[in-house]
Design an enzyme around this catalytic site. Structure first.
Site, mmCIF file in Angstrom:
data_model
loop_
_atom_site.group_PDB
_atom_site.id
_atom_site.type_symbol
_atom_site.label_atom_id
_atom_site.label_comp_id
_atom_site.label_asym_id
_atom_site.label_seq_id
_atom_site.Cartn_x
_atom_site.Cartn_y
_atom_site.Cartn_z
ATOM 1 N N ASN A 120 33.819 -81.244 -85.108
ATOM 2 C CA ASN A 120 34.543 -80.335 -85.339
ATOM 3 C C ASN A 120 35.961 -80.396 -85.067
ATOM 4 O O ASN A 120 36.666 -79.177 -85.008
ATOM 5 C CB ASN A 120 34.110 -78.971 -84.517
ATOM 6 C CG ASN A 120 32.793 -78.345 -85.212
ATOM 7 O OD1 ASN A 120 32.827 -78.112 -86.285
ATOM 8 N ND2 ASN A 120 31.623 -78.093 -84.432
ATOM 9 N N TRP B 254 39.093 -75.441 -94.344
ATOM 10 C CA TRP B 254 37.899 -74.924 -93.571
ATOM 11 C C TRP B 254 37.421 -73.579 -94.591
ATOM 12 O O TRP B 254 38.234 -72.876 -94.626
ATOM 13 C CB TRP B 254 38.308 -74.425 -92.194
ATOM 14 C CG TRP B 254 37.203 -73.852 -91.669
ATOM 15 C CD1 TRP B 254 36.064 -74.342 -90.983
ATOM 16 C CD2 TRP B 254 36.949 -72.331 -91.395
ATOM 17 N NE1 TRP B 254 35.121 -73.580 -90.586
ATOM 18 C CE2 TRP B 254 35.645 -72.223 -90.697
ATOM 19 C CE3 TRP B 254 37.558 -71.280 -91.570
ATOM 20 C CZ2 TRP B 254 35.003 -70.870 -90.440
ATOM 21 C CZ3 TRP B 254 36.888 -70.024 -91.489
ATOM 22 C CH2 TRP B 254 35.853 -69.770 -90.775
ATOM 23 N N ASP C 295 31.350 -73.594 -93.643
ATOM 24 C CA ASP C 295 31.186 -72.456 -92.869
ATOM 25 C C ASP C 295 31.239 -71.047 -93.611
ATOM 26 O O ASP C 295 30.695 -70.197 -93.077
ATOM 27 C CB ASP C 295 31.981 -72.476 -91.608
ATOM 28 C CG ASP C 295 31.354 -73.169 -90.547
ATOM 29 O OD1 ASP C 295 30.275 -73.845 -90.558
ATOM 30 O OD2 ASP C 295 32.368 -73.877 -89.668
ATOM 31 N N ARG D 167 39.838 -76.753 -81.083
ATOM 32 C CA ARG D 167 38.724 -76.302 -80.863
ATOM 33 C C ARG D 167 38.313 -76.527 -79.366
ATOM 34 O O ARG D 167 37.146 -76.589 -78.976
ATOM 35 C CB ARG D 167 37.518 -76.425 -81.602
ATOM 36 C CG ARG D 167 36.780 -75.602 -82.299
ATOM 37 C CD ARG D 167 35.469 -76.050 -83.004
ATOM 38 N NE ARG D 167 34.646 -74.948 -83.395
ATOM 39 C CZ ARG D 167 33.513 -74.991 -83.547
ATOM 40 N NH1 ARG D 167 32.809 -76.143 -82.799
ATOM 41 N NH2 ARG D 167 32.846 -74.060 -84.055
ATOM 42 N N ASP E 66 27.276 -82.469 -85.779
ATOM 43 C CA ASP E 66 28.328 -81.937 -86.143
ATOM 44 C C ASP E 66 29.613 -82.602 -85.757
ATOM 45 O O ASP E 66 29.685 -83.519 -85.127
ATOM 46 C CB ASP E 66 28.526 -80.320 -85.490
ATOM 47 C CG ASP E 66 29.373 -79.213 -86.328
ATOM 48 O OD1 ASP E 66 30.135 -79.618 -87.039
ATOM 49 O OD2 ASP E 66 29.031 -78.104 -85.950
HETATM 50 C C1 GLA Z 1 30.460 -75.699 -86.796
HETATM 51 C C2 GLA Z 1 29.396 -75.776 -87.745
HETATM 52 C C3 GLA Z 1 28.931 -74.324 -87.527
HETATM 53 C C4 GLA Z 1 28.052 -74.120 -86.063
HETATM 54 C C5 GLA Z 1 29.411 -74.359 -85.445
HETATM 55 C C6 GLA Z 1 28.841 -74.279 -83.924
HETATM 56 O O1 GLA Z 1 31.529 -74.808 -86.982
HETATM 57 O O2 GLA Z 1 30.052 -75.875 -89.101
HETATM 58 O O3 GLA Z 1 27.751 -74.214 -88.653
HETATM 59 O O4 GLA Z 1 27.224 -75.222 -85.872
HETATM 60 O O5 GLA Z 1 30.203 -75.330 -85.511
HETATM 61 O O6 GLA Z 1 29.964 -74.403 -82.947
#
Ligand code: GLA
Length: 742
Positions: free
Chosen positions: A489, A208, A557, A452, A487
C-alpha cells in the site's frame, strides 16, 4: 519456427515466425538489425527492406564505412548502445569502471554467433513466459562489443501458436579483473522503419481508484514515455503500450503491444526520428538504476512480450489474455474454478471480531458464496491504519476463539477461508519496528517519508525475507487457509539498505523487486495449493510479473460499478478476465457515493474473478435471493468469461449517437464459438436513445439461442445487424444476454 538464410553480404538473416506474425533480423556488417515485424510475410529475399538514406555529413557512419548510406543514427538496431553514433534513445548504457582515463559511457553490439533451440531456456527463477519445445523456438544472438569486455546475449522466443515474441537480454562481464556499471539495460528495443509518424501510442494511465484508463495519443517527432519511478509498476502507468496507426480500431488495423513482465520502476519509450522511423523500447527505468557488473557476473533483464496484430487492438488483447493465462500464470488455480468470495473490508473495515465474521460467513453460506476472506485488521494491535504492520500474530481481542477455531467454524459452514497480509510493510508503531528499526528502507541522515502511516521493509535483505517467510508460513500452517490477499500500500522513498555497500545504491530498486519475487517464490512453493490474490491499494502493482505468482489481482479499490467499466475494460487491454478480481459492494458506493442496482453491480462484477464485499447481514431477503441467482449465474458463465475470448464492443469513450460516456458493451465467446455472454450497460441515459450493438466472434452460420428468452438468432444476424437494445433505461442499467449454439 526460425528460418535462417544468408544475405548477399554472406551474413545471416533470421526469420522468426510466431503464429501469424513475422519478425526478421538481419546481420549487416556485423550489426544486428531489425528488418521487419508485423503480420506474416512469405518472402525470403527481404534485404531491400533495410532503409538506405544517403549520407548526410552530420550523421555518423561506422568506423570503416563500406558505403555512404549505412549510418548508425538511422540503422534499425536490435539492441542500440549509447555513445557510439546512434543518437536515439539507447537500450544499453555502460560505464567502464576500470578505464584508465575519463570516458563517457559507450556500447555497440556486433554479432558473433547464434544458437537456435526448440523451447525456451529458463534464465533465472524470476517471472517469465513458460513454454516448452512444442510451444516455441528460441534464437539467441551472441554479441560482443569490440570496445568493451562485456558480451550480450539477445534472447528471442517465437511462440508457435501466438503472434508473440518474448525478449530478454543477458549482459555478461567475461573479464577477470574489470568492472562495469550498467546505467541502462532495457529488455527490448524495436525499430519500425515503416511506421509513419502518424502512428499513435495506446497506454494505460490512472491513479488510486482510477487504474488503467485507456489513452490513445499521436506520436510526435521526439520521445514519449510512460514510466513508473515508484519502485512498483504503479497505478499511474502500466508496464504496457501499443503502437497503432490512426486507422486502427478494435477490429481492424495494425497493433503492436509491448508488455513488460516486471513489478518495479519501468520505462516504455517511443521515439520517432526525422525519417519517420519509430523506436519502441521497454525495460527497467534508468533513473535511479546503476548496476555494478563485477568480473564473471551476468545481468539478466526482465522479459518483454511483444504481440503483433493485423486485426486491431481486440486481437492483440485476446493474444495477451490467452498467452498470459496459459504461459505466464502458474499453479493449480489457473484452470481450476475460483471460489466466489466474500471479503469483509468494505463490510466492516477495521471494526470486526470473530462473531461478526461468522455472522457474515453464515449469510454467505446461505447465498452460495464459497469463501470468506478476512481482510486488514486481524493482527497485532491493528484497529486502524496506524499500527502493527509486521506483527503477523493474531489479535486475540478480536479473534477471541483463535485463528484455527475461526477457520474451522467457517469451514464447517461450507466456506473456505482466506486472509490478508501486507508483508512488505512495517508500521513505526509495531513490535517489529521496536525490535528492528534497521529493517526499513532508509537513508541515514535523511528523514523518512511516511505514507499510509507505514514504512517499507528492506526486502533486499535475506534476514528480512526469512522473517517474513517464517511468520507468514507460521500463520498459513496454523489453520486451513486456502487463500492469501497480498497487499502493498505504499511506494518506495529514501531507499537505502543498511547491508549493501555504498557503491551499490543504484541497485536497491531492482534488488527490492528481486527480493519480492524470491519471497513470493518461497511462499508459493511451500504452499502450492494456496490461491494468491495480488493487491496494491487496489491495482497499483497489477502487472504480468505479479500474475506469475498470483493468478488473480484486486483490480481497484473503486468498486463503483460505473467506474469499474472504464477500469475493467482498460485492464482487459492486456490482462485476462480470470486475473481481474471484481466484487459487488454496497450501494451507495463507498468511493463515489453513486447508487446502482444490485443487478447491475452483479453484472459488472461478473467480468472476472467474482465476489462480494459488503455486509450481507444487512441485506433484505429479496437481495439475498438475487445474490443466490448471481452466484448460480456466475458458475454457469464461468467458463465463457474466464476461458473465452473477449470482444470490447463499445468503450465508454466511444461516440454513440454523437455522444461519449453514454454506454459500454463487451462480450465473451467460448473458444469453440458455441457459447457467448454479452453485456450492455447504459452509463448515462438520455431521452429516446436508440441502441443497436453488433456482436463479434460468433459463427456466422450457426444459430444461437438466448437462454433467458428462448429467442433464436443466426450468428450473421447478430454480427451484421446486431441486437436491437432500444428501450427505456435509467442511469446504470445493465443487460446481459447469454447465447448458446443450437
Ligand atoms: C488496500 C486494499 C483494500 C484493503 C485495504 C486494507 O487499500 O486495496 O482492498 O485490503 O488495503 O487496508
Amino acid at each position: 519456427m526460425i528460418k535462417t538464410t544468408i544475405s548477399t553480404s554472406g551474413e545471416p538473416i533470421f526469420h522468426l515466425q510466431a503464429g501469424d506474425a513475422s519478425y526478421i533480423i538481419s546481420i549487416f556488417q556485423g550489426f544486428p538489425l531489425h528488418l521487419y515485424s508485423g503480420p506474416a510475410i512469405s518472402d525470403d529475399d527481404v534485404e531491400d527492406l533495410l532503409v538506405r538514406v544517403p549520407h548526410d555529413s552530420v550523421i555518423p557512419l561506422p568506423a570503416h564505412p563500406e558505403n555512404n548510406w549505412f549510418s548508425c543514427d538511422i540503422a534499425p538496431f536490435e539492441y542500440p548502445g549509447f555513445g557510439t553514433g546512434d543518437f536515439r534513445p539507447s537500450a544499453v548504457m555502460v560505464k567502464d569502471l576500470s578505464a584508465q582515463t575519463a570516458s563517457a559511457p559507450a556500447a555497440a553490439l556486433r554479432y558473433e554467433s547464434h544458437t537456435i533451440i526448440p523451447g525456451k531456456p529458463v534464465l533465472d527463477p524470476y517471472p517469465a513466459v513458460h513454454a516448452n519445445e512444442n510451444d516455441c523456438d528460441t534464437l539467441i544472438l551472441h554479441c560482443i562489443d569490440p570496445g568493451s569486455f562485456l558480451t550480450y546475449d539477445l534472447y528471442y522466443t517465437a511462440m508457435r501458436d501466438y503472434p508473440a515474441i518474448c525478449r530478454r537480454t543477458v549482459i555478461k562481464n567475461g573479464s577477470d579483473s574489470r568492472t562495469a556499471s550498467l546505467l541502462r539495460a532495457y529488455s527490448a528495443s524495436l525499430d519500425f522503419p515503416e511506421i509513419h509518424p502518424q502512428a499513435e501510442l495506446v497506454h494505460l494511465w490512472g491513479s488510486w481508484g482510477r487504474e488503467r484508463h485507456i489513452e490513445r495519443t499521436p506520436l510526435l517527432h521526439g520521445s514519449m514515455s510512460v514510466s513508473s519511478r515508484r519502485g512498483a509498476s504503479s497505478q499511474q502507468h502500466n508496464p504496457f503500450a501499443a503502437l497503432v496507426t490512426q486507422e486502427t480500431t478494435e477490429e481492424y488495423g495494425m497493433a503492436v503491444g509491448i508488455s513488460l513482465i516486471y513489478s518495479g520502476s519501468f520505462d516504455i519509450t517511443c521515439e520517432v526520428d526525422p525519417f519517420g522511423s519509430t523506436r519502441l523500447m521497454a525495460g527497467i527505468l534508468p533513473e535511479g538504476f546503476e548496476w555494478r557488473l563485477n568480473p564473471g557476473e551476468d545481468f539478466v533483464t526482465p522479459e518483454a512480450v511483444i504481440v503483433f496484430s493485423g486485426e486491431g487492438l481486440g486481437k492483440m488483447s485476446r493474444v495477451y489474455h490467452k498467452l498470459y493465462r496459459k504461459h505466464l500464470c502458474r499453479g493449480e488455480w489457473v484452470d481450476k474454478e475460483r471460489p466466489v468470495l466474500i471479503n469483509n473490508w468494505e463490510a466492516t473495515y477495521f471494526t470486526f471480531d470473530d462473531e461478526k465474521l461468522l455472522s457474515i460467513a453464515k449469510e454467505a453460506a446461505d447465498c452460495g458464496i464459497e469463501m470468506l476472506v478476512m481482510d486488514d485488521g486481524w493482527f497485532g494491535q491493528r484497529n486502524d491504519g496506524t499500527s502493527s504492520l509486521g506483527d503477523w500474530f493474531v489479535n486475540e481481542e478480536k479473534i477471541r476463539c483463535g485463528l484455527p477455531a475461526l477457520v474451522e467454524k467457517v469451514n464447517a459452514l461450507g466456506l473456505k477461508f482466506g486472509i490478508w497480509f501486507e508483508p512488505e510493510m512495517i508500521s513505526p508503531v509495531s513490535r517489529l519496528y521496536e525490535a528492528h528499526p534497521e529493517w526499513c528502507l532508509k537513508i541515514p541522515g535523511r528523514e523518512m517519508s511516511i505514507s499510509r502511516s507505514q514504512y517499507v521493509l528492506d526486502i533486499t535483505r535475506e534476514d528480512v525475507r526469512d522473517y517474513l517467510f517464517d511468520t507468514i508460513s507460521g500463520i498459513l500452517s496454523s489453520a486451513n487457509i486456502a487463500y492469501v490477499k497480498w497487499d502493498f500500500n505504499r511506494n518506495l522513498t529514501e531507499a537505502g539498505s543498511a547491508l549493501l555497500p555504498a557503491e551499490q545504491g543504484g541497485e536497491i530498486f531492482h534488488r527490492y523487486v528481486l527480493g519480492l519475487y524470491d519471497l513470493l517464490d518461497r511462499i508459493t512453493t511451500a504452499f502450492p495449493h494456496l490461491l494468491l490474490e495480488g493487491c496494491s491499494s487496489g491495482g497499483g502493482r497489477y502487472d504480468p510479473a505479479m500474475l506469475y505468482y498470483s493468478p488473480q489481482y484486486w483490480t481497484s479499490d473503486d468498486t463503483d460499478a460505473m467506474e469499474r467499466i472504464d477500469i475493467q475494460l482498460g485492464t482487459s487491454m492486456v490482462y485476462p478476465a480470470a486475473s481481474m478480481s471484481c466484487h459487488v459492494s454496497a450501494s451507495p458506493n463507498h468511493q463515489t457515493g453513486r447508487a446502482t442496482s444490485l443487478e447491475t453491480r452483479g453484472i459488472i462484477a461478473m467480468a472476472g474473478a467474482f465476489g462480494y464485499e459488503l455486509d450481507l447481514t444487512t441485506l433484505t431477503e429479496e437481495d439475498k435471493e438475487l445474490i443466490r441467482h448471481q452466484v448460480a449465474d456466475y458458475h454457469r458463465y464461468y467458463s465463457v468469461i474466464n476461458r473465452g475470448d473477449l470482444y470490447r464492443l463499445i468503450l465508454p469513450t466511444d461516440t454513440v449517437n454523437g455522444k461519449t460516456g453514454k454506454c459500454a458493451a463487451w462480450m465473451y465467446v467460448s473458444e469453440d464459438r458455441s457459447e457467448a455472454l454479452f453485456t450492455f450497460t447504459v452509463i448515462r441515459t438520455s431521452v429516446h436513445p436508440v441502441y443497436f450493438v453488433k456482436l463479434r466472434g460468433l459463427d456466422p452460420d450457426a444459430v444461437y439461442q438466448d437462454t433467458a428468452t428462448g429467442k433464436k438468432y443466426h450468428g450473421d444476424r447478430l454480427m451484421n445487424a446486431g441486437l436491437n437494445l432500444t428501450a427505456s433505461y435509467h442511469d446504470g442499467d445493465a443487460v446481459m444476454v447469454h447465447l448458446v449454439r443450437c
